[in-house]
Design a protein around this motif. Structure first.
Motif, PDB file in Angstrom:
ATOM      1  N   ARG A  12      -3.951 -47.060 -47.568  1.00 52.42           N
ATOM      2  CA  ARG A  12      -2.693 -46.635 -46.960  1.00 52.42           C
ATOM      3  C   ARG A  12      -2.817 -46.595 -45.439  1.00 52.42           C
ATOM      4  O   ARG A  12      -1.985 -47.132 -44.706  1.00 52.42           O
ATOM      5  CB  ARG A  12      -2.282 -45.257 -47.484  1.00 52.42           C
ATOM      6  CG  ARG A  12      -0.939 -44.757 -46.931  1.00 52.42           C
ATOM      7  CD  ARG A  12      -0.631 -43.355 -47.417  1.00 52.42           C
ATOM      8  NE  ARG A  12      -1.442 -42.354 -46.756  1.00 52.42           N
ATOM      9  CZ  ARG A  12      -1.141 -41.806 -45.583  1.00 52.42           C
ATOM     10  NH1 ARG A  12      -0.053 -42.160 -44.936  1.00 52.42           N
ATOM     11  NH2 ARG A  12      -1.936 -40.903 -45.055  1.00 52.42           N
ATOM     12  N   ARG A  15      -3.068 -50.075 -43.882  1.00 49.87           N
ATOM     13  CA  ARG A  15      -1.745 -50.704 -43.767  1.00 49.87           C
ATOM     14  C   ARG A  15      -1.002 -50.161 -42.555  1.00 49.87           C
ATOM     15  O   ARG A  15      -0.436 -50.921 -41.763  1.00 49.87           O
ATOM     16  CB  ARG A  15      -0.933 -50.442 -45.037  1.00 49.87           C
ATOM     17  CG  ARG A  15       0.503 -50.982 -44.936  1.00 49.87           C
ATOM     18  CD  ARG A  15       1.328 -50.648 -46.149  1.00 49.87           C
ATOM     19  NE  ARG A  15       1.499 -49.247 -46.435  1.00 49.87           N
ATOM     20  CZ  ARG A  15       2.356 -48.432 -45.790  1.00 49.87           C
ATOM     21  NH1 ARG A  15       3.100 -48.890 -44.809  1.00 49.87           N
ATOM     22  NH2 ARG A  15       2.460 -47.164 -46.140  1.00 49.87           N
ATOM     23  N   LEU A  16      -1.036 -48.848 -42.368  1.00 54.90           N
ATOM     24  CA  LEU A  16      -0.341 -48.243 -41.234  1.00 54.90           C
ATOM     25  C   LEU A  16      -0.921 -48.719 -39.904  1.00 54.90           C
ATOM     26  O   LEU A  16      -0.181 -49.045 -38.974  1.00 54.90           O
ATOM     27  CB  LEU A  16      -0.407 -46.715 -41.322  1.00 54.90           C
ATOM     28  CG  LEU A  16       0.373 -46.079 -42.476  1.00 54.90           C
ATOM     29  CD1 LEU A  16       0.105 -44.580 -42.542  1.00 54.90           C
ATOM     30  CD2 LEU A  16       1.856 -46.364 -42.341  1.00 54.90           C
ATOM     31  N   TYR A  17      -2.248 -48.760 -39.811  1.00 50.85           N
ATOM     32  CA  TYR A  17      -2.883 -49.203 -38.573  1.00 50.85           C
ATOM     33  C   TYR A  17      -2.615 -50.672 -38.271  1.00 50.85           C
ATOM     34  O   TYR A  17      -2.562 -51.073 -37.120  1.00 50.85           O
ATOM     35  CB  TYR A  17      -4.389 -48.911 -38.594  1.00 50.85           C
ATOM     36  CG  TYR A  17      -4.679 -47.522 -38.096  1.00 50.85           C
ATOM     37  CD1 TYR A  17      -4.802 -47.249 -36.741  1.00 50.85           C
ATOM     38  CD2 TYR A  17      -4.780 -46.461 -38.980  1.00 50.85           C
ATOM     39  CE1 TYR A  17      -5.030 -45.963 -36.292  1.00 50.85           C
ATOM     40  CE2 TYR A  17      -4.999 -45.177 -38.541  1.00 50.85           C
ATOM     41  CZ  TYR A  17      -5.125 -44.937 -37.190  1.00 50.85           C
ATOM     42  OH  TYR A  17      -5.326 -43.664 -36.733  1.00 50.85           O
ATOM     43  N   SER A  21       4.777 -52.600 -43.139  1.00 49.39           N
ATOM     44  CA  SER A  21       5.494 -51.781 -44.108  1.00 49.39           C
ATOM     45  C   SER A  21       4.862 -52.059 -45.472  1.00 49.39           C
ATOM     46  O   SER A  21       4.081 -53.007 -45.630  1.00 49.39           O
ATOM     47  CB  SER A  21       6.978 -52.152 -44.136  1.00 49.39           C
ATOM     48  OG  SER A  21       7.135 -53.465 -44.648  1.00 49.39           O
ATOM     49  N   LYS A  97      -2.831 -41.480 -37.197  1.00 50.15           N
ATOM     50  CA  LYS A  97      -2.112 -42.610 -37.804  1.00 50.15           C
ATOM     51  C   LYS A  97      -0.757 -42.852 -37.152  1.00 50.15           C
ATOM     52  O   LYS A  97      -0.088 -41.922 -36.725  1.00 50.15           O
ATOM     53  CB  LYS A  97      -1.932 -42.393 -39.301  1.00 50.15           C
ATOM     54  CG  LYS A  97      -0.907 -41.332 -39.653  1.00 50.15           C
ATOM     55  CD  LYS A  97      -0.787 -41.182 -41.158  1.00 50.15           C
ATOM     56  CE  LYS A  97       0.138 -40.059 -41.520  1.00 50.15           C
ATOM     57  NZ  LYS A  97      -0.399 -38.747 -41.353  1.00 50.15           N
ATOM     58  N   ASP A 100       4.772 -44.190 -40.574  1.00 44.71           N
ATOM     59  CA  ASP A 100       4.972 -45.076 -41.719  1.00 44.71           C
ATOM     60  C   ASP A 100       6.417 -45.554 -41.709  1.00 44.71           C
ATOM     61  O   ASP A 100       7.339 -44.773 -41.860  1.00 44.71           O
ATOM     62  CB  ASP A 100       4.665 -44.328 -43.013  1.00 44.71           C
ATOM     63  CG  ASP A 100       4.651 -45.199 -44.235  1.00 44.71           C
ATOM     64  OD1 ASP A 100       5.094 -46.373 -44.159  1.00 44.71           O
ATOM     65  OD2 ASP A 100       4.182 -44.738 -45.289  1.00 44.71           O
ATOM     66  N   ARG A 101       6.628 -46.850 -41.536  1.00 42.78           N
ATOM     67  CA  ARG A 101       7.982 -47.413 -41.473  1.00 42.78           C
ATOM     68  C   ARG A 101       8.718 -47.290 -42.789  1.00 42.78           C
ATOM     69  O   ARG A 101       9.926 -47.293 -42.824  1.00 42.78           O
ATOM     70  CB  ARG A 101       7.935 -48.886 -41.043  1.00 42.78           C
ATOM     71  CG  ARG A 101       7.442 -49.003 -39.608  1.00 42.78           C
ATOM     72  CD  ARG A 101       7.572 -50.402 -39.115  1.00 42.78           C
ATOM     73  NE  ARG A 101       6.614 -51.258 -39.804  1.00 42.78           N
ATOM     74  CZ  ARG A 101       6.672 -52.578 -39.770  1.00 42.78           C
ATOM     75  NH1 ARG A 101       7.627 -53.191 -39.138  1.00 42.78           N
ATOM     76  NH2 ARG A 101       5.774 -53.290 -40.395  1.00 42.78           N
TER      77      ARG A 101
END
Length: 104
Positions: A12, A15-17, A21, A97, A100-101
């Protein structure tokens, strides 16, 4: 609230870094967005094949991702020292972080 397994949380945060999306990551992995959501929330387990797909999708060696895997598909647990370090890394990354889109 049950703590997610480290590997799910690591994916998770990865993905954010990377700024993706869940839908964008799903496309890169050739899976559905709901699968990415299920993986990130630990409703589905991470397989070695999926971990390899994440590795290729973001250009990170699979061995680096395995640092966060306590156990995947019956593989032996990582050494305790690795798990302690991996847990600390995840806590630091979580504090730093990006937004999160998908959460908006």
């Amino acid at each position: 609230m049950t703590k997610r397994p480290m590997i799910n949380e690591a994916l998770r945060l990865l993905r954010l870094y990377c700024g993706f999306s869940q839908a964008e990551m799903a496309k890169r992995l050739s899976v559905t967005q709901s699968m990415v959501s299920d993986i990130e929330s630990a409703r589905k387990s991470v397989t070695m094949d999926l971990l390899e797909a994440y590795s290729e999708a973001v250009g990170i060696k699979m061995s680096k991702l395995l640092m966060f895997a306590e156990e995947i598909e019956g593989q032996p647990p990582a050494r305790r020292g690795h798990l302690i370090v991996a847990d600390k890394v995840l806590k630091i990354l979580d504090m730093l972080k990006p937004a999160d889109r998908d959460a908006a």
